[in-house]
Design a protein around this motif. Structure first.
Motif, PDB file in Angstrom:
ATOM      1  N   LYS A 282       0.937  -1.089   0.014  1.00 48.57           N
ATOM      2  CA  LYS A 282      -0.089  -0.023   0.015  1.00 48.57           C
ATOM      3  C   LYS A 282       0.956   1.317   0.138  1.00 48.57           C
ATOM      4  CE  LYS A 282      -4.536  -0.351   0.662  1.00 48.57           C
ATOM      5  NZ  LYS A 282      -5.601  -0.046  -0.199  1.00 48.57           N
ATOM      6  N   LEU A 283       1.823   1.391   0.822  1.00 46.15           N
ATOM      7  CA  LEU A 283       2.750   2.637   0.944  1.00 46.15           C
ATOM      8  C   LEU A 283       3.499   2.653  -0.180  1.00 46.15           C
ATOM      9  CD1 LEU A 283       4.030   2.559   4.775  1.00 46.15           C
ATOM     10  CD2 LEU A 283       2.486   4.464   3.359  1.00 46.15           C
ATOM     11  N   THR A 284       4.100   1.611  -0.960  1.00 46.51           N
ATOM     12  CA  THR A 284       4.659   1.637  -2.033  1.00 46.51           C
ATOM     13  C   THR A 284       4.097   2.076  -3.044  1.00 46.51           C
ATOM     14  OG1 THR A 284       6.121  -0.102  -1.184  1.00 46.51           O
ATOM     15  CG2 THR A 284       6.659   0.486  -3.409  1.00 46.51           C
ATOM     16  N   PHE A 285       2.943   1.656  -3.216  1.00 49.15           N
ATOM     17  CA  PHE A 285       2.266   1.872  -4.766  1.00 49.15           C
ATOM     18  C   PHE A 285       1.247   2.981  -4.406  1.00 49.15           C
ATOM     19  CE2 PHE A 285       3.194  -2.604  -5.296  1.00 49.15           C
ATOM     20  CZ  PHE A 285       3.763  -2.637  -6.633  1.00 49.15           C
ATOM     21  N   GLU A 286       0.680   3.030  -3.467  1.00 55.19           N
ATOM     22  CA  GLU A 286      -0.075   4.301  -3.305  1.00 55.19           C
ATOM     23  C   GLU A 286       0.466   5.642  -2.634  1.00 55.19           C
ATOM     24  OE1 GLU A 286      -3.736   2.783  -1.349  1.00 55.19           O
ATOM     25  OE2 GLU A 286      -4.029   1.442  -3.006  1.00 55.19           O
ATOM     26  N   GLY A 287       1.367   5.189  -1.701  1.00 57.93           N
ATOM     27  CA  GLY A 287       1.958   6.238  -1.158  1.00 57.93           C
ATOM     28  C   GLY A 287       1.413   6.677   0.115  1.00 57.93           C
ATOM     29  N   ILE A 288       2.106   7.793   0.904  1.00 53.74           N
ATOM     30  CA  ILE A 288       1.443   8.068   2.201  1.00 53.74           C
ATOM     31  C   ILE A 288       0.269   8.920   1.901  1.00 53.74           C
ATOM     32  CG2 ILE A 288       2.037   9.376   4.238  1.00 53.74           C
ATOM     33  CD1 ILE A 288       4.900   8.525   3.561  1.00 53.74           C
ATOM     34  N   LYS A 289      -0.798   8.600   2.589  1.00 60.55           N
ATOM     35  CA  LYS A 289      -2.146   9.517   2.334  1.00 60.55           C
ATOM     36  C   LYS A 289      -1.739  10.768   3.282  1.00 60.55           C
ATOM     37  CE  LYS A 289      -4.468   6.732  -0.262  1.00 60.55           C
ATOM     38  NZ  LYS A 289      -3.908   5.415  -0.383  1.00 60.55           N
ATOM     39  N   VAL A 290      -1.795  11.904   2.495  1.00 63.82           N
ATOM     40  CA  VAL A 290      -1.599  12.987   3.361  1.00 63.82           C
ATOM     41  C   VAL A 290      -3.023  13.904   3.206  1.00 63.82           C
ATOM     42  CG1 VAL A 290      -0.526  15.286   3.278  1.00 63.82           C
ATOM     43  CG2 VAL A 290       0.993  13.454   2.722  1.00 63.82           C
ATOM     44  N   PRO A 291      -3.396  14.363   4.210  1.00 65.78           N
ATOM     45  CA  PRO A 291      -4.833  14.908   4.326  1.00 65.78           C
ATOM     46  C   PRO A 291      -4.833  16.052   3.313  1.00 65.78           C
ATOM     47  CG  PRO A 291      -3.722  14.842   6.446  1.00 65.78           C
ATOM     48  CD  PRO A 291      -2.868  14.411   5.773  1.00 65.78           C
ATOM     49  N   LYS A 292      -6.111  16.266   2.923  1.00 65.30           N
ATOM     50  CA  LYS A 292      -6.187  17.386   1.842  1.00 65.30           C
ATOM     51  C   LYS A 292      -5.866  18.786   2.533  1.00 65.30           C
ATOM     52  CE  LYS A 292     -10.079  16.459  -0.695  1.00 65.30           C
ATOM     53  NZ  LYS A 292     -11.538  16.403  -0.909  1.00 65.30           N
ATOM     54  N   GLY A 293      -5.535  19.581   1.574  1.00 63.14           N
ATOM     55  CA  GLY A 293      -5.122  21.014   2.296  1.00 63.14           C
ATOM     56  C   GLY A 293      -3.799  21.616   1.683  1.00 63.14           C
ATOM     57  N   GLU A 294      -3.614  22.862   2.102  1.00 62.39           N
ATOM     58  CA  GLU A 294      -2.400  23.531   1.549  1.00 62.39           C
ATOM     59  C   GLU A 294      -1.539  24.052   2.792  1.00 62.39           C
ATOM     60  OE1 GLU A 294      -4.508  26.641  -0.569  1.00 62.39           O
ATOM     61  OE2 GLU A 294      -5.362  25.060  -1.958  1.00 62.39           O
ATOM     62  N   TYR A 295      -0.380  23.734   2.429  1.00 66.59           N
ATOM     63  CA  TYR A 295       0.479  23.897   3.860  1.00 66.59           C
ATOM     64  C   TYR A 295       1.883  24.661   3.163  1.00 66.59           C
ATOM     65  CZ  TYR A 295       3.090  23.486   8.049  1.00 66.59           C
ATOM     66  OH  TYR A 295       3.757  23.606   9.204  1.00 66.59           O
ATOM     67  N   TYR A 296       2.338  25.690   3.988  1.00 65.44           N
ATOM     68  CA  TYR A 296       3.711  25.856   3.869  1.00 65.44           C
ATOM     69  C   TYR A 296       4.649  25.706   4.954  1.00 65.44           C
ATOM     70  CZ  TYR A 296       7.589  29.377   3.182  1.00 65.44           C
ATOM     71  OH  TYR A 296       8.916  29.583   3.088  1.00 65.44           O
ATOM     72  N   GLY A 297       5.893  24.843   4.847  1.00 66.84           N
ATOM     73  CA  GLY A 297       6.510  24.651   5.848  1.00 66.84           C
ATOM     74  C   GLY A 297       7.960  24.871   5.474  1.00 66.84           C
ATOM     75  N   SER A 298       8.654  25.350   6.396  1.00 66.18           N
ATOM     76  CA  SER A 298      10.023  26.150   6.026  1.00 66.18           C
ATOM     77  C   SER A 298      11.308  25.590   7.034  1.00 66.18           C
ATOM     78  CB  SER A 298      10.035  27.485   5.996  1.00 66.18           C
ATOM     79  OG  SER A 298       9.753  28.069   7.082  1.00 66.18           O
ATOM     80  N   THR A 299      12.459  25.416   6.644  1.00 67.21           N
ATOM     81  CA  THR A 299      13.632  25.386   7.453  1.00 67.21           C
ATOM     82  C   THR A 299      14.681  26.291   7.111  1.00 67.21           C
ATOM     83  OG1 THR A 299      14.138  23.752   5.982  1.00 67.21           O
ATOM     84  CG2 THR A 299      13.039  22.937   8.028  1.00 67.21           C
ATOM     85  N   GLU A 300      15.690  26.376   7.762  1.00 71.67           N
ATOM     86  CA  GLU A 300      16.903  27.040   7.658  1.00 71.67           C
ATOM     87  C   GLU A 300      18.076  26.281   6.714  1.00 71.67           C
ATOM     88  OE1 GLU A 300      17.036  30.361   8.427  1.00 71.67           O
ATOM     89  OE2 GLU A 300      19.096  30.295   7.400  1.00 71.67           O
ATOM     90  N   ALA A 301      17.892  26.311   5.719  1.00 74.06           N
ATOM     91  CA  ALA A 301      18.842  25.602   4.722  1.00 74.06           C
ATOM     92  C   ALA A 301      20.277  26.311   4.920  1.00 74.06           C
ATOM     93  CB  ALA A 301      18.365  25.260   3.490  1.00 74.06           C
TER      94      ALA A 301
END
Lengths: 172, 543
Positions: free
Chosen positions: B463-482
């Motif tokens: 399931k995880l390989t073929f379908e992938g991780i089910k991420v909840p519907k929505g829009e999100y901005y995440g950031s880190t200090e690269a």
């Protein structure tokens, strides 16, 4: 005064085959023209770095000047926007010239199977040696340089190297 | 469900953004669009434009979304309010075909000018390639620029027009700078990018969330792991999962190690451009040592793909601590050796001090972040301002410069290496035992003994390989200090295992957008050094 074999030979004359002398010279003084665009370009910096030391093969003169170079190393992804530039620089190199395609992107587009990436530089210019890896380890690049040296050793000055029948999508 | 914080009408864009700017949101991080053509929910219109802004304390950010009228596809430009909007809007136009009314020069920025269509639209086929045969003259940008500086057409005879790049040994990648020079002085400069645009964002839409991780490696290939972390962290936040304490600390350690090698490469290359090749050997030797450690840990030298969503691929190996100590010693020796050559070197000081100066307010307006901004004297570091993974518990300093010149940028990087070493040492002491990865069958692959041992494990793996991780519907901005600054990912999920859309906010893209204004008035040779000191990574700004 010489320190090696020349010290015992003095100014005497040595006879050899022309092919042998020319190929010997060519194979141990390759001048790479590094067309580094991406990750592979960074890894190429390691190849010329102290640890892997491309100088051992007589190929350390990296001067980014196509008219002086005889070995093109395409290190990185070639996009459709970049392709005409690569072709132009390849055309500017004088014969004899060899091409190493370094890494998955240059060989086949890598995992960038999309609207912008050329699916292998052999769609534009002829390639002598392919190096796999994404990016390849420096040892793999050295191996390709050695194979180019072997190639140079096998050639004859009498043969016309220009007769390449490669035709890419940028050739008219 | 994640949502963008502000939803406004498209005719209110200018008012809203200018009000936000007055309220202190002075840093425009990114602009992008979303094409809702195949989205499961019905939306007001097909396209929406998203703006991400950060406030002057750097602690908070806000996302503003507006739907665009289908018939006109037009919104007002904000490029007169923020310098960074210039390229951001051009990119949104290039990729989605949204027209920004009032933009001074709305043209493509990533794709070549012969390209037809807009590749990030959902109805553009991923593999539809277009051959490019002509280079752009760039005179359409150069002429108005020269005019604004008071040059007439007749003056063109006195100027020398020169291309630096796109394939130039000193351009560190595939950047083209088109300059107009009077003698050795650059009077006007136009930058063209896109020569390494390899469709990162389009490729994300055809792969599962986990399959995107190798693509993030190749954004900034000098510090691949920091990109892995940035992306994984954004997805984990969308999934609302907390990674284990051990995974957090290991991410800190390896992330800081990546920052070190990134700064080493930048400074080494910078000093080669200054004519000091010896520094290259001094700084590359510890870097190669670090790569030995990384290949032992992750199996790859450069492109490590070390993180997984919900944890890490491998735990630390036996003897890691000893190897790490050696690496740190080598790094310290390397920078001491390199500094001993340049610290009191008159030529080095003359060539770097007061060269390529970035003023503080211009840097903010242009969206410059990371060491380039800190060198200009702004103490903005996400590790301090909006800490994650327990950065608030470590003792380290934000390194700031005073002039924002090349010298400051080099020295800020050297000092940041020392600060990273401080963090690594503290983190190694605090490294907790316990599980490495989250125990969540919906996110992390099951143990191999379960895959081969029972049907639930096998199905879970499939399931995880073929379908992938089910991420909840929505829009999100995440950031880190690269390594180069704020690396953000604006992710749109439709609830499936494949991201609906990922927009990467690359720190370099905005630094490079500002580069042309920085080098104008300086010498050509100084422009080369300025370029190297700002650490442009082609994979990052072109994606």
């Amino acid at each position: 005064m010489g320190l090696g074999a020349e010290s015992s030979f003095g100014d005497s004359i040595i006879t050899t085959k022309l092919d042998h002398a020319v190929n010997w010279g060519r194979s141990y003084s390759l001048w790479p023209m590094v067309f580094g665009t991406a990750c592979c370009g960074i890894e190429f910096m390691s190849v010329v770095g102290a640890k892997y030391d491309l100088s051992r093969f007589g190929a350390e003169v990296v001067r980014f000047s196509p008219r002086q170079a005889d070995l093109m190393i395409v290190a990185g992804t070639i996009t459709y926007k970049q392709a005409p530039i690569l072709k132009k620089i390849y055309d500017q190199m004088c014969e004899p010239k060899w091409v190493i395609s370094m890494g998955a992107c240059a060989c086949s587009g890598g995992f960038y199977d999309n609207y912008t990436t050329v699916q292998g530089i052999d769609e534009i210019i002829p390639v002598d040696e392919y190096v796999s890896g994404c990016p390849p380890r420096p040892e793999a690049v050295l191996d390709a340089v050695m194979r180019i040296q072997e190639k140079a050793q096998r050639e004859s000055v009498l043969d016309d190297r220009e007769k390449r029948d490669h035709k890419g999508f940028l050739d008219a | 469900m994640h949502k963008n914080e502000l939803l406004i009408n498209s005719n209110e864009i200018r008012n809203t953004i200018s009000k936000l700017k007055n309220d202190g949101y002075s840093l425009l991080l990114d602009i992008t669009a979303i094409d809702y053509l195949n989205y499961p929910d019905t939306t007001n219109s097909r396209f929406a434009v998203v703006y991400v802004l950060r406030d002057h304390t750097f602690k908070k950010f806000i996302t503003v979304k507006t739907f665009v009228d289908d018939a006109t596809l037009t919104v007002d430009t904000i490029s007169d309010m923020f310098y960074s909007a210039n390229w951001a809007e051009r990119e949104t136009y290039d990729q989605y075909g949204i027209i920004f009314k009032g933009h001074p020069n709305l043209k493509r920025v990533l794709n070549h000018h012969q390209f037809k269509g807009h590749p990030l639209r959902k109805d553009y086929p991923t593999t539809k390639r277009q051959i490019c045969t002509e280079t752009e003259s760039l005179m359409d940008e150069m002429n108005p620029l020269l005019e604004s500086y008071g040059y007439t057409k007749e003056d063109h005879e006195d100027l020398m027009f020169l291309n630096v790049g796109p394939s130039h040994p000193a351009s560190h990648g595939t950047i083209r700078n088109f300059v107009a020079m009077e003698g050795e002085t650059i009077k006007a400069c136009v930058t063209e990018v896109g020569y390494l645009h390899r469709g990162f964002e389009k490729s994300c839409e055809t792969h599962t969330y986990s399959q995107v991780i190798p693509y993030t490696d190749r954004l900034n290939y000098c510090s691949a792991i920091l990109n892995n972390i940035g992306y994984s962290k954004a997805v984990e936040e969308m999934l609302d999962i907390e990674i284990t304490p051990r995974a957090k600390i290991i991410r800190v350690i390896i992330g800081e190690l990546s920052r070190i090698i990134d700064h080493l490469v930048c400074n080494a290359a910078n000093m080669v451009d200054l004519g000091g090749l010896t520094n290259f050997w001094y700084l590359f030797t510890p870097r190669d040592k670090t790569y030995d450690l990384l290949s032992k840990l992750t199996g790859a030298r450069l492109t490590n793909s070390y993180t997984r969503i919900g944890g890490l691929e491998f735990d630390l190996y036996d003897g890691f601590e000893k190897d790490l100590d050696e690496v740190i010693k080598e790094v310290e020796k390397g920078i001491a050796d390199a500094l001993s050559l340049v610290e009191h070197n008159k030529i080095f000081l003359d060539r770097t001090q007061d060269v390529g100066v970035i003023k503080e307010d211009f840097a903010i307006s242009a969206g410059i972040t990371g060491p380039n901004l800190r060198a200009a004297g702004v103490a903005f570091d996400l590790r301090k301002n909006a800490p994650y993974y327990g950065y608030e518990n470590f003792e380290f300093d934000i390194v700031v410069g005073s002039h924002g010149d090349v010298y400051d940028r080099i020295m800020v990087k050297f000092e940041e290496i020392r600060q990273s070493i401080r963090i690594i040492k503290q983190a190694m002491k605090e490294l907790p035992d316990g599980p490495l990865n989250v125990d969540d069958p919906g996110v992390f692959l099951p143990a191999k003994k379960d895959v081969y041992g029972n049907i639930e494990g096998l199905m879970n793996q499939f399931k995880l390989t073929f379908e992938g991780i089910k991420v909840p519907k929505g829009e999100y901005y995440g950031s880190t200090e690269a390594a180069n600054g704020e690396l953000g990912f604006h992710i749109t999920s439709d609830g499936s295992g494949t991201p609906y859309k990922i927009k990467c906010r690359p720190p370099c893209f905005y630094s490079l957008g500002a580069y042309a204004r920085i080098v104008e008035g300086g010498m050509l040779a100084d422009a080369i050094v300025t370029m190297a000191s700002m650490n442009f990574i082609a994979g990052e700004f072109d994606r």
